[in-house]
Write a protein that holds these residues in place. Sequence first.
Motif, mmCIF file in Angstrom:
data_model
loop_
_atom_site.group_PDB
_atom_site.id
_atom_site.type_symbol
_atom_site.label_atom_id
_atom_site.label_comp_id
_atom_site.label_asym_id
_atom_site.label_seq_id
_atom_site.Cartn_x
_atom_site.Cartn_y
_atom_site.Cartn_z
ATOM 1 N N UNK A 116 29.119 -7.188 -37.636
ATOM 2 C CA UNK A 116 28.726 -5.978 -36.922
ATOM 3 C C UNK A 116 29.843 -5.521 -35.992
ATOM 4 N N UNK A 117 30.037 -4.202 -35.948
ATOM 5 C CA UNK A 117 31.030 -3.601 -35.058
ATOM 6 C C UNK A 117 30.315 -2.592 -34.165
ATOM 7 N N UNK A 118 30.559 -2.692 -32.869
ATOM 8 C CA UNK A 118 29.979 -1.773 -31.901
ATOM 9 C C UNK A 118 31.079 -0.845 -31.397
ATOM 10 N N UNK A 119 30.732 0.402 -31.119
ATOM 11 C CA UNK A 119 31.729 1.334 -30.608
ATOM 12 C C UNK A 119 31.046 2.515 -29.926
ATOM 13 N N UNK A 120 31.835 3.257 -29.170
ATOM 14 C CA UNK A 120 31.359 4.473 -28.517
ATOM 15 C C UNK A 120 31.788 5.673 -29.347
ATOM 16 N N UNK A 121 30.980 6.738 -29.332
ATOM 17 C CA UNK A 121 31.330 7.911 -30.127
ATOM 18 C C UNK A 121 30.684 9.174 -29.571
ATOM 19 N N UNK A 122 31.390 10.277 -29.727
ATOM 20 C CA UNK A 122 30.836 11.589 -29.392
ATOM 21 C C UNK A 122 30.307 12.290 -30.637
ATOM 22 N N UNK A 123 30.443 11.655 -31.792
ATOM 23 C CA UNK A 123 30.034 12.280 -33.056
ATOM 24 C C UNK A 123 28.514 12.415 -33.128
ATOM 25 N N UNK A 124 28.003 13.591 -33.510
ATOM 26 C CA UNK A 124 26.556 13.785 -33.622
ATOM 27 C C UNK A 124 26.005 13.418 -35.001
ATOM 28 N N UNK A 125 26.879 13.046 -35.926
ATOM 29 C CA UNK A 125 26.434 12.841 -37.307
ATOM 30 C C UNK A 125 26.626 11.405 -37.794
#
Length: 203
Positions: free
Chosen positions: A192-201
Amino acid sequence: MTAHRNDSRSHRWRRAGRTKTLRAFPAMVLLILLTRQAPAAVQVISRATPSLTPASSASSDSFTPVLSVDGRLVAFVSQANNLVTNDHNGVVFDVFVRDLQTGATTLVSVNQAGDSGGDGPSNFPTISGNGRFVAFESRAVNLVTNDFNGTSDVYVRDLTAATTALVSLNRIGTQSASGSSVNPAMTPDGRFVFFESTAPDLV
């Protein structure tokens, strides 16, 4: 009654004495163990490839090292272009892995052709417990075939299979999501990889 109180005080004092003795003993063992350990050797991780610049350190800054659980592999970021023979993208930030056992350095943020680093900066590596997978953030668009958003994405490099996968995919899994994805973290097994994103899709 007086004798009883004296005995009681004496008993408490003896118990405290035994407690102090028991507390002191582990400390002595720890001190002995520490003094018996050999001093650790210091190694330069960001070393130049001998065929490029013999007996030299990196040609530019290197930072943010992370270790595999067994301490054998170190992932790090560097602007140096003399760590490996296939880094030809100038002083762009790239992600590398150094094998402390073999002394080999591998370019992680490598382009699809495998002949150079990506065409954008790569940063913030994290490595799985067994050292097989490295997750990282990159603005490069030539690491995989399905990155079209022109901004930061999260990738995982399989060092054993020598493949790179785009993690920050859109919800249907066809290409990169439409926003920026950064700051990856990984479970010890690399699943599993966790990350932050601004992507809405993403979902």
